[in-house]
Design a protein around this motif. Structure first.
Motif, PDB file in Angstrom:
ATOM      1  N   ALA A  74       2.007 -40.975  56.989  1.00  0.00           N
ATOM      2  CA  ALA A  74       3.064 -40.396  57.813  1.00  0.00           C
ATOM      3  C   ALA A  74       4.168 -41.412  58.047  1.00  0.00           C
ATOM      4  CB  ALA A  74       2.491 -39.923  59.143  1.00  0.00           C
ATOM      5  N   ALA A  75       5.410 -40.960  57.901  1.00  0.00           N
ATOM      6  CA  ALA A  75       6.556 -41.836  58.102  1.00  0.00           C
ATOM      7  C   ALA A  75       7.078 -41.764  59.528  1.00  0.00           C
ATOM      8  CB  ALA A  75       7.668 -41.469  57.122  1.00  0.00           C
ATOM      9  N   ARG A 111      -4.427 -23.936  57.472  1.00  0.00           N
ATOM     10  CA  ARG A 111      -3.906 -24.862  58.494  1.00  0.00           C
ATOM     11  C   ARG A 111      -4.765 -26.106  58.588  1.00  0.00           C
ATOM     12  NH1 ARG A 111      -7.836 -23.535  62.089  1.00  0.00           N
ATOM     13  NH2 ARG A 111      -8.367 -21.551  61.195  1.00  0.00           N
ATOM     14  N   CYS A 112      -5.984 -26.022  58.052  1.00  0.00           N
ATOM     15  CA  CYS A 112      -6.889 -27.174  58.065  1.00  0.00           C
ATOM     16  C   CYS A 112      -6.513 -28.146  56.939  1.00  0.00           C
ATOM     17  CB  CYS A 112      -8.332 -26.705  57.900  1.00  0.00           C
ATOM     18  SG  CYS A 112      -8.878 -25.546  59.179  1.00  0.00           S
ATOM     19  N   MET A 113      -7.134 -29.303  56.939  1.00  0.00           N
ATOM     20  CA  MET A 113      -6.925 -30.375  55.953  1.00  0.00           C
ATOM     21  C   MET A 113      -5.482 -30.862  55.875  1.00  0.00           C
ATOM     22  SD  MET A 113      -7.577 -27.853  52.716  1.00  0.00           S
ATOM     23  CE  MET A 113      -8.679 -26.987  53.792  1.00  0.00           C
ATOM     24  N   LYS A 114      -4.715 -30.616  56.943  1.00  0.00           N
ATOM     25  CA  LYS A 114      -3.320 -31.062  57.004  1.00  0.00           C
ATOM     26  C   LYS A 114      -3.061 -31.752  58.338  1.00  0.00           C
ATOM     27  CE  LYS A 114      -1.519 -27.284  54.104  1.00  0.00           C
ATOM     28  NZ  LYS A 114      -2.821 -26.611  53.864  1.00  0.00           N
ATOM     29  N   LEU A 115      -1.995 -32.541  58.354  1.00  0.00           N
ATOM     30  CA  LEU A 115      -1.540 -33.184  59.580  1.00  0.00           C
ATOM     31  C   LEU A 115      -0.100 -32.727  59.814  1.00  0.00           C
ATOM     32  CD1 LEU A 115      -2.733 -35.265  61.616  1.00  0.00           C
ATOM     33  CD2 LEU A 115      -1.469 -37.031  60.371  1.00  0.00           C
ATOM     34  N   PHE A 116       0.139 -32.101  60.977  1.00  0.00           N
ATOM     35  CA  PHE A 116       1.462 -31.564  61.309  1.00  0.00           C
ATOM     36  C   PHE A 116       2.033 -32.271  62.533  1.00  0.00           C
ATOM     37  CE2 PHE A 116      -0.996 -27.942  59.655  1.00  0.00           C
ATOM     38  CZ  PHE A 116      -0.136 -27.371  58.730  1.00  0.00           C
ATOM     39  N   PRO A 117       3.336 -32.536  62.566  1.00  0.00           N
ATOM     40  CA  PRO A 117       3.948 -32.923  63.834  1.00  0.00           C
ATOM     41  C   PRO A 117       3.817 -31.741  64.796  1.00  0.00           C
ATOM     42  CG  PRO A 117       5.448 -33.301  61.983  1.00  0.00           C
ATOM     43  CD  PRO A 117       4.319 -32.483  61.468  1.00  0.00           C
ATOM     44  N   ARG A 118       3.518 -31.999  66.028  1.00  0.00           N
ATOM     45  CA  ARG A 118       3.260 -30.920  66.976  1.00  0.00           C
ATOM     46  C   ARG A 118       4.423 -29.927  67.049  1.00  0.00           C
ATOM     47  NH1 ARG A 118       4.045 -29.388  72.269  1.00  0.00           N
ATOM     48  NH2 ARG A 118       2.286 -28.241  73.185  1.00  0.00           N
ATOM     49  N   GLU A 119       5.655 -30.444  67.087  1.00  0.00           N
ATOM     50  CA  GLU A 119       6.802 -29.547  67.272  1.00  0.00           C
ATOM     51  C   GLU A 119       6.972 -28.576  66.106  1.00  0.00           C
ATOM     52  OE1 GLU A 119       8.372 -33.299  65.302  1.00  0.00           O
ATOM     53  OE2 GLU A 119       7.036 -32.838  66.975  1.00  0.00           O
ATOM     54  N   LEU A 138       8.300 -24.239  55.288  1.00  0.00           N
ATOM     55  CA  LEU A 138       9.697 -23.889  55.018  1.00  0.00           C
ATOM     56  C   LEU A 138      10.656 -24.706  55.874  1.00  0.00           C
ATOM     57  CD1 LEU A 138       9.471 -19.992  54.634  1.00  0.00           C
ATOM     58  CD2 LEU A 138       9.732 -21.698  52.820  1.00  0.00           C
ATOM     59  N   ASP A 139      10.199 -25.147  57.043  1.00  0.00           N
ATOM     60  CA  ASP A 139      11.029 -25.981  57.926  1.00  0.00           C
ATOM     61  C   ASP A 139      10.815 -27.470  57.692  1.00  0.00           C
ATOM     62  OD1 ASP A 139      12.205 -23.840  59.170  1.00  0.00           O
ATOM     63  OD2 ASP A 139      10.985 -23.933  60.982  1.00  0.00           O
ATOM     64  N   SER A 140       9.892 -27.818  56.816  1.00  0.00           N
ATOM     65  CA  SER A 140       9.546 -29.229  56.638  1.00  0.00           C
ATOM     66  C   SER A 140      10.690 -30.024  56.029  1.00  0.00           C
ATOM     67  CB  SER A 140       8.299 -29.359  55.752  1.00  0.00           C
ATOM     68  OG  SER A 140       8.576 -28.898  54.440  1.00  0.00           O
ATOM     69  N   ARG A 141      10.684 -31.326  56.311  1.00  0.00           N
ATOM     70  CA  ARG A 141      11.678 -32.243  55.742  1.00  0.00           C
ATOM     71  C   ARG A 141      11.028 -33.259  54.810  1.00  0.00           C
ATOM     72  NH1 ARG A 141      14.756 -34.496  60.886  1.00  0.00           N
ATOM     73  NH2 ARG A 141      15.556 -35.915  59.286  1.00  0.00           N
ATOM     74  N   ARG A 142       9.716 -33.323  54.886  1.00  0.00           N
ATOM     75  CA  ARG A 142       8.979 -34.267  54.037  1.00  0.00           C
ATOM     76  C   ARG A 142       7.556 -33.741  53.911  1.00  0.00           C
ATOM     77  NH1 ARG A 142       5.757 -39.146  54.998  1.00  0.00           N
ATOM     78  NH2 ARG A 142       6.043 -40.646  53.289  1.00  0.00           N
ATOM     79  N   VAL A 143       7.086 -33.582  52.685  1.00  0.00           N
ATOM     80  CA  VAL A 143       5.718 -33.136  52.446  1.00  0.00           C
ATOM     81  C   VAL A 143       5.033 -34.167  51.556  1.00  0.00           C
ATOM     82  CG1 VAL A 143       4.247 -31.377  51.380  1.00  0.00           C
ATOM     83  CG2 VAL A 143       6.246 -30.685  52.722  1.00  0.00           C
ATOM     84  N   VAL A 144       3.867 -34.602  51.988  1.00  0.00           N
ATOM     85  CA  VAL A 144       3.088 -35.558  51.212  1.00  0.00           C
ATOM     86  C   VAL A 144       1.807 -34.870  50.752  1.00  0.00           C
ATOM     87  CG1 VAL A 144       1.909 -37.789  51.187  1.00  0.00           C
ATOM     88  CG2 VAL A 144       3.976 -37.478  52.586  1.00  0.00           C
ATOM     89  N   ILE A 145       1.583 -34.840  49.448  1.00  0.00           N
ATOM     90  CA  ILE A 145       0.339 -34.324  48.893  1.00  0.00           C
ATOM     91  C   ILE A 145      -0.485 -35.524  48.442  1.00  0.00           C
ATOM     92  CG2 ILE A 145      -0.726 -32.891  47.104  1.00  0.00           C
ATOM     93  CD1 ILE A 145       1.762 -31.155  47.141  1.00  0.00           C
ATOM     94  N   LEU A 146      -1.603 -35.713  49.083  1.00  0.00           N
ATOM     95  CA  LEU A 146      -2.411 -36.897  48.827  1.00  0.00           C
ATOM     96  C   LEU A 146      -3.216 -36.769  47.537  1.00  0.00           C
ATOM     97  CD1 LEU A 146      -3.792 -37.581  52.418  1.00  0.00           C
ATOM     98  CD2 LEU A 146      -1.733 -38.493  51.345  1.00  0.00           C
TER      99      LEU A 146
END
Length: 340
Positions: A108-109, A165-173, A200-208
Motif C-alpha cells: 500500500a502506498a 470483497r475478501c482477499m483484498k485491502l480497501f481504504p475505508r472511505e 471503478l473509483d480506484s486510483r491505484r490497484v495492486v495485483i499481488l
C-alpha cells in the motif's frame, strides 16, 4: 510514523464448527495493529458465545450482536462501526495466512482509492487448489488502470479481477462512499455491489504475485445442487444493480460490459433450470431467454465460451427448444451422477 489501523470485519452466522480456526488466523497475524469486528448476524448455534469469549481475551476484538439480515447487512454493520484506515473482510468459515495483513499493507502506498488484491486457495474435500486473478500481477495506475481494469472488469467468461470483497485491502472511505449501491435484498453475487463501484473509483490497484493468503472453505453441506425457484429474479436484481453502478460512474463503453455480464449471469439461471428444475423447466428457460434477448446479445458480441459447461448453456440459450433443453438436462444429470 504511526502504524495504519486495519479493521478486519468478520460476518458470523451459524459457523461454530469453523469459527475458531478463522479467529485464530486473525488474532495471530504478524501485523498486530488490528481492529477485529465480529458481527453475529443472529446465529442460532454456539458462534455468539465463541465471539464473546475471544473478545474477553483480546482487547482488539469487538462483537456486534444483531438480528439476522443476511451477509451484506452483517458486513455493512461492521463497516459502520469501524475506525480503520483500511478494511479487510474475512468470512467466518474461511481462514487466512498469519502474514496476510503485513504482506498486503507492504504494497500500500497510502494514497486514497488504492485496492490491494491478493489471491486465494479453495479448500475442498481435503484438497487445495490455487486461484489467481486473470490480470497479470503488477501496479495499475493512470491509463493502464483505466484501460486494463475499469473498461474490462465485467463481461468476460473469467473475470479479470475477482469480485469477492475478501482477499483484498480497501481504504475505508472507498467502501463507505460506495455503500449507497448495496442492497441487502440481493442474495446472489452480492459482493459485486460493493467491489465493482470501489474498483471503478480506484486510483491505484495492486495485483499481488503469488500471495495465496486467503483460504476459501468449500462447504459441501451448503453447496448441494438444489433448485432455486427465485434465482432468476435474484439475478435480475443483480443485473439492474450493475447497470445502476455503471451508469453512475464515468466509465467509457460500460454498456458492452453490462450486456455481456448479463448474459453470463443469465447462464446461471438457465443452468439452475436444467440442473434442478422439474415440471415446466423448458417453458421457464424459454421465458428467460426471450425476456432477456439472449440470442441478440450473444450474436452482437459473438459470445463463444471456452468452458464446456458454458458452451452447453449458450447452445441451449440461443435456441431453447424442447430438444435442446431436454438434452442439456440429461447431460447435467449424468454429470452430477458421475461426480456425486
Amino acid at each position: 510514523m504511526k502504524q495504519k489501523l486495519i479493521s478486519v470485519i468478520v460476518p458470523v452466522y451459524n459457523a461454530e464448527n469453523y469459527l475458531e480456526r478463522c479467529l485464530n488466523s486473525i488474532v495471530n497475524q504478524t501485523y498486530s495493529n488490528l481492529e477485529i469486528i465480529l458481527v453475529d448476524d443472529g446465529s442460532r448455534d454456539g458462534g455468539p458465545q465463541i465471539c464473546d469469549s475471544y473478545a474477553a481475551g483480546d482487547k482488539r476484538i469487538r462483537v456486534i450482536h444483531k438480528q439476522n439480515g443476511g451477509l451484506m447487512s452483517a458486513w455493512m454493520a461492521g463497516v459502520n462501526v469501524s475506525a480503520g484506515d483500511y478494511l479487510s473482510f474475512i468470512d467466518s468459515d474461511d481462514w487466512v495466512e498469519t502474514n496476510m495483513m503485513e504482506e498486503m499493507l507492504k504494497e500500500a502506498a497510502g494514497i486514497p482509492g488504492e485496492v490491494i488484491c491478493g489471491n486465494f486457495v479453495i479448500e475442498k474435500d481435503g484438497h487445495s487448489t490455487s486461484h489467481f486473478h486473470e490480470l497479470s500481477p503488477g501496479i495499475y495506475e493512470g491509463a493502464l488502470l483505466e484501460n486494463s481494469i475499469k473498461r474490462n472488469l465485467l463481461g468476460n467468461e473469467r473475470r479479470t479481477i475477482s469480485m469477492s470483497r475478501c482477499m483484498k485491502l480497501f481504504p475505508r472511505e472507498l467502501i463507505v462512499d460506495n455503500m449507497i449501491y448495496c442492497n441487502p435484498g440481493i442474495k446472489m453475487g452480492e459482493d459485486v455491489n460493493i467491489v465493482l463501484p470501489a474498483l471503478l473509483d480506484s486510483r491505484r490497484v495492486v495485483i499481488l504475485k503469488e500471495a495465496l493468503h486467503y483460504h476459501y472453505f468449500y462447504n459441501d453441506a451448503s453447496m448441494v445442487h438444489k433448485y432455486d425457484a427465485g434465482m432468476y429474479d435474484g439475478i435480475c436484481l443483480l443485473i439492474d444493480a450493475i447497470k445502476e453502478i455503471f451508469s453512475s460512474k464515468s466509465i467509457t463503453d460500460w454498456q458492452e460490459q453490462w450486456e455481456k455480464e448479463s448474459l453470463f449471469l443469465l447462464m446461471l439461471a438457465v443452468k439452475n433450470e436444467l440442473r434442478g428444475g422439474k415440471k415446466g423447466f423448458t417453458d421457464r428457460t424459454k421465458k428467460i431467454c426471450k425476456a432477456e434477448h439472449v440470442k441478440t446479445i450473444a450474436d452482437k458480441y459473438k459470445i463463444r465460451p471456452e468452458d464446456n459447461v458454458n458452451k452447453l448453456l449458450i447452445w441451449v440459450m440461443r435456441r431453447p427448444s424442447v430438444f435442446r433443453c431436454g438434452a442439456g438436462k440429461i447431460i447435467f444429470e449424468l454429470y452430477d451422477r458421475i461426480n456425486g
